[in-house]
Each structure stands twice: as structure tokens, then as C-alpha cells.
Design an enzyme around this catalytic site. Structure first.
Site, PDB file in Angstrom:
ATOM      1  CD  GLU A  57      -3.057  -1.015   2.175  1.00 26.82           C
ATOM      2  OE1 GLU A  57      -2.983  -0.129   3.053  1.00 26.82           O
ATOM      3  OE2 GLU A  57      -3.986  -1.825   2.107  1.00 26.82           O
ATOM      4  CG  HIS A  76      -9.035   6.384   1.855  1.00 23.89           C
ATOM      5  ND1 HIS A  76      -8.979   6.142   0.503  1.00 23.89           N
ATOM      6  CD2 HIS A  76      -8.380   5.358   2.448  1.00 23.89           C
ATOM      7  CE1 HIS A  76      -8.332   5.008   0.298  1.00 23.89           C
ATOM      8  NE2 HIS A  76      -7.945   4.520   1.467  1.00 23.89           N
ATOM      9  NE  ARG A 105      -4.521   5.731   3.227  1.00 21.49           N
ATOM     10  CZ  ARG A 105      -5.063   4.873   4.051  1.00 21.49           C
ATOM     11  NH1 ARG A 105      -5.576   5.291   5.175  1.00 21.49           N
ATOM     12  NH2 ARG A 105      -5.095   3.606   3.759  1.00 21.49           N
ATOM     13  CG  HIS A 147     -10.123   6.641   5.912  1.00 24.04           C
ATOM     14  ND1 HIS A 147     -11.116   5.703   5.734  1.00 24.04           N
ATOM     15  CD2 HIS A 147      -8.958   5.939   6.033  1.00 24.04           C
ATOM     16  CE1 HIS A 147     -10.576   4.483   5.757  1.00 24.04           C
ATOM     17  NE2 HIS A 147      -9.286   4.602   5.942  1.00 24.04           N
ATOM     18  NE  ARG A 159      -4.932   5.467   9.175  1.00 29.08           N
ATOM     19  CZ  ARG A 159      -5.509   4.416   8.580  1.00 29.08           C
ATOM     20  NH1 ARG A 159      -5.328   3.208   9.060  1.00 29.08           N
ATOM     21  NH2 ARG A 159      -6.289   4.577   7.539  1.00 29.08           N
TER      22      ARG A 159
HETATM   23  C1  LIG Z   1     -13.923   1.698   5.405  1.00 29.86           C
HETATM   24  C2  LIG Z   1     -12.690   1.626   6.259  1.00 29.86           C
HETATM   25  C3  LIG Z   1     -11.597   0.865   5.856  1.00 29.86           C
HETATM   26  C4  LIG Z   1     -10.452   0.786   6.665  1.00 29.86           C
HETATM   27  N1  LIG Z   1      -9.420  -0.029   6.275  1.00 29.86           N
HETATM   28  C5  LIG Z   1      -8.362  -0.191   7.109  1.00 29.86           C
HETATM   29  C6  LIG Z   1      -7.323  -1.119   6.818  1.00 29.86           C
HETATM   30  O1  LIG Z   1      -7.382  -1.810   5.808  1.00 29.86           O
HETATM   31  N2  LIG Z   1      -6.278  -1.228   7.691  1.00 29.86           N
HETATM   32  C7  LIG Z   1      -6.193  -0.488   8.831  1.00 29.86           C
HETATM   33  O2  LIG Z   1      -5.232  -0.624   9.590  1.00 29.86           O
HETATM   34  N3  LIG Z   1      -7.177   0.393   9.139  1.00 29.86           N
HETATM   35  C8  LIG Z   1      -8.256   0.547   8.325  1.00 29.86           C
HETATM   36  N4  LIG Z   1      -9.250   1.414   8.662  1.00 29.86           N
HETATM   37  C9  LIG Z   1      -9.175   2.095   9.950  1.00 29.86           C
HETATM   38  C10 LIG Z   1      -9.495   1.081  11.051  1.00 29.86           C
HETATM   39  O3  LIG Z   1     -10.533   0.242  10.606  1.00 29.86           O
HETATM   40  C11 LIG Z   1      -9.941   1.766  12.322  1.00 29.86           C
HETATM   41  O4  LIG Z   1      -9.065   2.788  12.667  1.00 29.86           O
HETATM   42  C12 LIG Z   1      -9.966   0.761  13.477  1.00 29.86           C
HETATM   43  O5  LIG Z   1     -10.734  -0.355  13.105  1.00 29.86           O
HETATM   44  C13 LIG Z   1     -10.546   1.414  14.703  1.00 29.86           C
HETATM   45  O6  LIG Z   1     -10.764   0.413  15.669  1.00 29.86           O
HETATM   46  P1  LIG Z   1     -11.320   0.816  17.091  1.00 29.86           P
HETATM   47  O7  LIG Z   1     -11.440  -0.444  17.846  1.00 29.86           O
HETATM   48  O8  LIG Z   1     -10.522   1.904  17.640  1.00 29.86           O
HETATM   49  O9  LIG Z   1     -12.766   1.455  16.775  1.00 29.86           O
HETATM   50  P2  LIG Z   1     -14.020   0.850  16.019  1.00 29.86           P
HETATM   51  O10 LIG Z   1     -13.696  -0.390  15.282  1.00 29.86           O
HETATM   52  O11 LIG Z   1     -14.630   1.948  15.223  1.00 29.86           O
HETATM   53  O12 LIG Z   1     -15.007   0.463  17.192  1.00 29.86           O
HETATM   54  C14 LIG Z   1     -15.646   1.439  17.959  1.00 29.86           C
HETATM   55  C15 LIG Z   1     -16.608   0.777  18.911  1.00 29.86           C
HETATM   56  O13 LIG Z   1     -17.069   1.750  19.846  1.00 29.86           O
HETATM   57  C16 LIG Z   1     -18.469   1.642  19.983  1.00 29.86           C
HETATM   58  N5  LIG Z   1     -18.982   2.952  20.412  1.00 29.86           N
HETATM   59  C17 LIG Z   1     -18.804   4.160  19.849  1.00 29.86           C
HETATM   60  N6  LIG Z   1     -19.439   5.114  20.546  1.00 29.86           N
HETATM   61  C18 LIG Z   1     -20.035   4.492  21.584  1.00 29.86           C
HETATM   62  C19 LIG Z   1     -20.870   4.924  22.650  1.00 29.86           C
HETATM   63  N7  LIG Z   1     -21.252   6.199  22.815  1.00 29.86           N
HETATM   64  N8  LIG Z   1     -21.308   3.999  23.537  1.00 29.86           N
HETATM   65  C20 LIG Z   1     -20.983   2.664  23.403  1.00 29.86           C
HETATM   66  N9  LIG Z   1     -20.206   2.210  22.405  1.00 29.86           N
HETATM   67  C21 LIG Z   1     -19.743   3.112  21.512  1.00 29.86           C
HETATM   68  C22 LIG Z   1     -18.958   1.185  18.626  1.00 29.86           C
HETATM   69  O14 LIG Z   1     -20.254   0.589  18.723  1.00 29.86           O
HETATM   70  C23 LIG Z   1     -17.859   0.191  18.267  1.00 29.86           C
HETATM   71  O15 LIG Z   1     -18.127  -1.049  18.862  1.00 29.86           O
HETATM   72  C24 LIG Z   1     -10.402   1.513   7.866  1.00 29.86           C
HETATM   73  C25 LIG Z   1     -11.482   2.285   8.262  1.00 29.86           C
HETATM   74  C26 LIG Z   1     -12.627   2.336   7.490  1.00 29.86           C
HETATM   75  C27 LIG Z   1     -13.789   3.163   7.937  1.00 29.86           C
END
Ligand SMILES: Cc1cc2nc3c(=O)[nH]c(=O)nc-3n(C[C@H](O)[C@H](O)[C@H](O)COP(=O)(O)OP(=O)(O)OC[C@H]3O[C@@H](n4cnc5c(N)ncnc54)[C@H](O)[C@@H]3O)c2cc1C
Length: 563
Positions: free
Chosen positions: A140, A259, A305, A366, A401
Site C-alpha cells: 500500500e 482517504h 494519502r 477517513h 497515518r
Molecule cells: C472503510 C474503512 C476501511 C479501513 N481499512 C483499514 C485497513 O485496511 N487497515 C487499517 O489498519 N485500518 C483501516 N481502517 C481504519 C481502522 O478500521 C480503524 O481505525 C480501526 O478499526 C478502529 O478500531 P477501534 O477499535 O478503535 O474502533 P471501532 O472499530 O470503530 O469500534 C468502535 C466501537 O465503539 C463503539 N462505540 C462508539 N461510541 C459508543 C458509545 N457512545 N457507547 C458505546 N459504544 C460506543 C462502537 O459501537 C464500536 O463497537 C479503515 C477504516 C474504514 C472506515
């Protein structure tokens, strides 16, 4: 910041004594990669409750496509594979606009092989290739070689979330509360304020208080603050806003990563077209069929990016069109469908055959690089509160990032926070305490919530987006001030209202940080200050009640790491 943003401590009035109360040792808020990894680690020493405001699918993790960046040894990646920690570290720092914390980078990169082994242990099926089979690696933008692991081609997040979820739910010390919306963190005020749990709302059980010795925030990002976003609807920045209200410091909020390539079809929601497509040879062309990226950066289509997103914006302005195209015709329909089955299926819905037709794309918000300021074990500045994943700002990403570093970050810091929060369990917990939130009834008229939500998203996209100017940012602050006065003074009784209140708080904070940063660096581009300046080579930290940010220097690589 207006008094409305500063004064509000809790979103609703309550008396804890009158609410149902639940007790746990560790409360994890969020069930994406960071929350689930944290829960599994914390379950090694404590009872854990995990709350998530939506189903498993409603997380950024679930939607991640491209993969997980990690330096793998030959036994996992094949005998010919030659990668090094130093190379991954260099790529991360080069992308980061001179703002990465070198200790955070080293910590995450060096933990990469272990994180991959943990995923294999929880039965995540990763794509394999070769004979004998070894893990398949993609390339990437910004990475000097192929080091991105993936699953089911372009459905890495779904496979990862599924595997971690099965392991988490099977653990006897973890209880999961789905559809349980956290409104606010509860704090004990005093000389050293302390987070002691949270106030939640469940559609069936109503308001509840969850008392916890340690609380781990893993609520993900806030892409929904922008009209154009790759993030699902849950990404409204609730965790960031509640941490701010509770008094924790938020850092580097100016840095929203845009993105470059989301599918741009009028009326359809914005779906990501992973960067791995360019890694496989896809190239950007403008409306006239011109391959423009070589005009902007020596790495052309595989430039970082921020460079690609800005180049697309400029090329759209030059050609007077609202989109450019990702040309994959030379990859061929068959190979495209094999490597990117999810995207291929999505394109079919819109009758686009990537073998014959360039894909219309456009940039979108993103990834929130800034977040709750933490040390290298996930400790926030508020005692008892930890943060991991996209909601946190560890300094890993600096000002930009590197692709596929965030799933890895969620694994590494989720685990660290889950392990280290044991220190609160060992400390004396104050137990249930009397907390009262009184909020006077507002005598101001009401604004239409749907209008506020859509207006704030449009304004941030137009003026706090890929290109910014000081004058426009000032205007946006005035608008947030106005909306804040008529929305943050109200008491809502459902999540639509609470989310808009959180989005307003976040939007205003992002704008403030972007206005303060009179320079351009990484994802933050100020047309009126187009160069990076040495005096801004520091983190800006925002706390409720302080009009100006506190600033923190970037540690030198040889200095001892914090935390
Ligand atoms: C379309 C897309 C593609 C991506 N592709 C990649 C990739 O290929 N590689 C990579 O490294 N990163 C990628 N990213 C970024 C990466 O997916 C995210 O940064 C990462 O998954 C974030 O994980 P997290 O556990 O911090 O949050 P999240 O996975 O967003 O989880 C957040 C959690 O918090 C909960 N939550 C939020 N607010 C509240 C509230 N008020 N009360 C209770 N629960 C709450 C939600 O329900 C959820 O369960 C991508 C992002 C997107 C959107």
C-alpha cells in the site's frame, strides 16, 4: 470555545442513587479491534464488561478492507521475504509529517509479529499463497515493500472482528452489553479527579450506571462529523466528546486523514476503495483520461494519502469536475474480482465493470489521527481512564497515518491498556459515590436536530476539510458557537440528540485545533500557511475549561519513553 462547550459536564441530569447500578472491575467501551483486544487482556486479571452502541458490524474495524501492516519473519511470510522493523519504522515516520513519537512507532512496529500470532491463535483466517503456503502480503501507499496481511481479499476487518468477537464472547470473565450507548464517564472530583465508570442507556433497560475500577475507552473515530466519510454511522466521536467533558486532554485534533479513493456515485453512501487497489497497479486519471499523479509526487499513485487526496482535489478544480477515476482496466476484470471480491461486488451493484470502465472516486474523511492523549500503556491524563485504538492519540501516526497501521495499533495498545489497567484494580476503589448532575431547563427555542447534524457535516467538509484557511475556520467557529448555544443547552432523551451534541463538541474542537495550527503538516493543509513550521512541531492538547491548548514537544528517539 464558547461557554456552552465549556460548561456542560454531563449530557443529562441524573442522580446516581436513583438509577440501577452494575459493578465490574474493568469497563471497556467499544467492541472494535481495540476494545475486544483490551477486553481479552483485561479478562486475564479481572471481570470485564464490554459495551457497544451497535451490533458488531457497526464499527470501523468491521469495514476495514486493505489489511494489517506487520513485519513478518520468513516462517510466516515465506523464505524469500526480507523485511525489517527499521524499514517499517522509517516508512511510518516518513509518512508522519515529522510529528511521530518515535517510541510509539517502535513499540507498535516491534509488536507486529506477536499481534499477528495472536490473531492466528484466535483463528482469524488470513489469506495465504505459495507452496508451501505462507501469508500473502500486499503493498500500500507509503510502504517500501509488500507487508500488508489481508483476509478474504478485501474483507480483513470482518474476519478480524469475527475472530476476536468469538474469543471475547467465549471468555467466562467477559460480559458483553450490545446496543448499550455510553453517554458520559462518571468522575470523582477532587485534587486528583478519577474516572469511576460510566452512565449508559439501553433501549430495553433505560439509564444505568456501571461502576468500574478502570475504564477503557475504545469508541473509535469521528468521521461522521464530515459530510463525506468512509466511516459507518456510529463514528460520531462520542468517546472523544465524553472524555473532553470528563476533563481528559485531547491531542492533535486538526489531523483528520482524508482517504483519496471512495466510490463517488451521486445519492449513494461513500464506500471505500482500498489503497491496495493502487498497490495492485490501479492508477488515477482525471476526466480527460490524463494520469496526473506523477505531476504531484515522485511516488505517483503510491504517494502518501495526504498528497494523493490534495492532488485529486486540485485536479478536480483544474478540470472543473466533482470526481476523478481509478483506472484498473489493465488489471483485468478477472484478477480484480479475485483480489478484491467485496469491491467487485459493490461495483456490480452500480453496473461498473472495472475491466472496462474506470471507477469514479472522490476523497472523504477517513481516520481521526488525534484523540485522547495517552502514554505508551494507554493511560489518559485522567486517573482510571485508559484509551486505545482510533479514539486515542499515542503519537504513532504523527500528522499522517501510514496505511494499514491502525488495526495493528488497536491490537497493540488494546492489549497494553487491558493489561496495565490492573493497577486500578489493585488500588483502592472508592466504590459507589453520590454523583448528581443538575442541568437547568433551557428557555431558548429549539433548532431542528436533523438540520444541525447535516449543516455541521457540510460546513466541516467545506471549510475544515482537505484545504483550510484561517478566515474560514474563524467563520466555522462562529457557526459552531451559534449551533452550540441552541443545541448544547438542551436535554435530549435519545441517542440522536446525544450524538449531535457530541458531534458539535468535536467539530468545534477540530476547528479550534486547525485554527491554532498556523502551518501545514501531514493531513492538515492551510492554504494561508502552506509550509510546516518548526514552532508547531509539537502536540496541541485541549482540555475543558482551558481556552488555549497546552503544547507538548515530540520526544527525541534517545530520550526515555513516557509511561
Ligand atoms: C472503510 C474503512 C476501511 C479501513 N481499512 C483499514 C485497513 O485496511 N487497515 C487499517 O489498519 N485500518 C483501516 N481502517 C481504519 C481502522 O478500521 C480503524 O481505525 C480501526 O478499526 C478502529 O478500531 P477501534 O477499535 O478503535 O474502533 P471501532 O472499530 O470503530 O469500534 C468502535 C466501537 O465503539 C463503539 N462505540 C462508539 N461510541 C459508543 C458509545 N457512545 N457507547 C458505546 N459504544 C460506543 C462502537 O459501537 C464500536 O463497537 C479503515 C477504516 C474504514 C472506515
Amino acid at each position: 470555545m464558547t461557554p456552552t462547550f465549556e460548561q456542560r459536564r454531563y449530557l443529562i441530569p441524573f442522580r446516581v442513587a436513583l438509577l440501577p447500578q452494575i459493578f465490574t472491575e474493568v469497563l471497556v467501551i467499544g467492541s472494535g479491534v481495540a476494545g475486544m483486544r483490551a477486553a481479552l487482556a483485561a479478562a486475564g486479571h479481572s471481570d470485564v464488561i464490554v459495551t457497544a452502541k451497535g451490533p458488531l458490524k457497526a464499527s470501523n474495524t468491521w469495514w476495514a478492507q486493505g489489511g494489517i501492516a506487520a513485519v513478518l519473519p520468513p516462517e510466516l511470510a515465506g523464505e524469500d521475504h526480507r523485511d525489517s522493523f527499521e524499514s517499517h519504522i522509517r516508512d511510518t515516520i516518513d509518512a508522519g509529517g515529522d510529528l511521530c513519537d518515535p517510541h510509539a512507532v517502535r513499540r507498535v512496529v516491534e509488536a507486529g509479529p506477536q499481534a499477528v500470532r495472536e490473531l492466528i491463535e484466535v483463528d482469524m483466517s488470513l489469506d495465504r499463497t505459495g507452496d508451501p503456503p505462507h501469508l500473502a502480503l500486499g503493498r500500500e501507499g507509503g510502504h517500501s515493500l509488500a507487508r500488508i496481511l489481508h483476509a478474504d481479499g478485501d474483507a480483513t476487518g470482518k474476519a478480524m472482528a469475527g475472530a476476536l468477537n468469538r474469543a471475547m464472547r467465549a471468555h467466562e470473565k467477559v460480559r458483553v452489553f450490545d446496543e448499550c450507548f455510553v453517554l458520559d464517564l462518571i468522575t470523582l472530583e477532587g485534587a486528583t479527579p478519577q474516572c469511576v465508570g460510566a452512565i449508559t442507556h439501553h433501549p430495553k433497560y433505560g439509564l444505568q450506571v456501571i461502576w468500574a475500577a478502570a475504564t477503557i475507552l475504545a469508541t473509535g473515530g469521528c468521521g461522521q462529523v464530515y459530510r463525506e466519510s468512509t466511516n459507518p454511522r456510529i463514528a460520531t466521536g462520542d468517546g472523544l466528546a465524553m472524555a473532553y467533558r470528563a476533563g481528559a486532554a485531547l491531542a492533535d485534533l486538526a489531523f483528520m486523514q482524508f482517504h483519496p479513493t471512495t466510490l463517488y456515485i451521486a445519492g449513494a453512501s461513500r464506500s471505500l476503495i482500498t489503497e491496495a487497489v493502487r498497490g495492485e497497479g490501479g492508477v488515477l486519471i482525471d476526466h480527460n483520461g490524463y494520469r496526473f499523479m506523477a505531476d504531484y509526487h515522485p511516488q505517483a499513485d503510491l504517494a502518501p494519502r495526504d498528497v494523493v487526496a490534495r492532488a485529486i482535489l486540485t485536479q478536480m478544480q483544474r478540470t472543473n469536475h466533482s470526481r476523478v477515476f481509478l483506472d484498473c482496466r489493465h488489471i483485468g476484470a478477472e484478477r480484480f474480482a479475485q483480489r478484491f471480491p467485496g469491491i467487485h461486488q459493490l461495483l456490480r451493484k452500480f453496473e461498473i465493470d472495472p475491466g472496462t470502465t474506470p471507477i469514479p472516486i472522490h476523497p472523504a474523511a477517513h481516520y481521526m489521527i488525534g484523540g485522547v492523549h495517552t502514554d505508551l500503556d494507554g493511560r489518559s491524563t485522567l486517573k482510571g481512564l485508559y484509551a486505545a485504538g482510533e479514539v486515542a492519540c499515542t503519537g504513532l501516526h504523527g500528522a499522517n497515518r501510514l496505511a494499514s497501521n491502525s488495526l495493528l495499533e488497536g491490537m497493540v495498545f488494546g492489549r497494553a491498556a487491558g493489561e496495565v489497567c490492573r493497577e486500578m484494580h489493585d488500588a483502592a476503589h472508592p466504590g459507589p459515590v453520590r454523583v448528581v448532575s443538575d442541568i437547568p431547563i433551557s428557555d431558548r427555542s429549539e433548532l431542528d436536530l436533523v438540520d444541525v447534524r447535516s449543516s455541521l457535516r457540510s460546513v466541516t467538509w467545506r471549510h475544515v476539510g482537505i484545504e483550510r484557511t484561517g478566515a474560514r475556520l474563524e467563520e466555522v467557529l462562529e457557526m459552531f458557537d451559534f449551533w452550540g448555544r441552541y443545541t448544547l443547552d438542551k436535554i435530549f432523551d435519545d441517542r440522536d440528540g446525544w450524538e449531535v451534541q457530541n458531534m458539535l463538541t468535536l467539530g468545534a474542537l477540530i476547528t479550534r485545533s486547525a485554527h491554532w495550527r498556523n502551518e501545514s503538516r501531514g493531513t492538515h493543509f492551510r492554504v494561508d500557511h502552506p509550509e510546516p513550521l518548526d514552532r508547531y512541531r509539537r502536540h496541541d492538547l485541549w482540555r475543558r475549561g482551558q481556552g488555549e491548548p497546552e503544547t507538548v514537544d515530540i520526544p527525541h528517539e534517545d530520550a526515555a519513553p513516557a509511561g
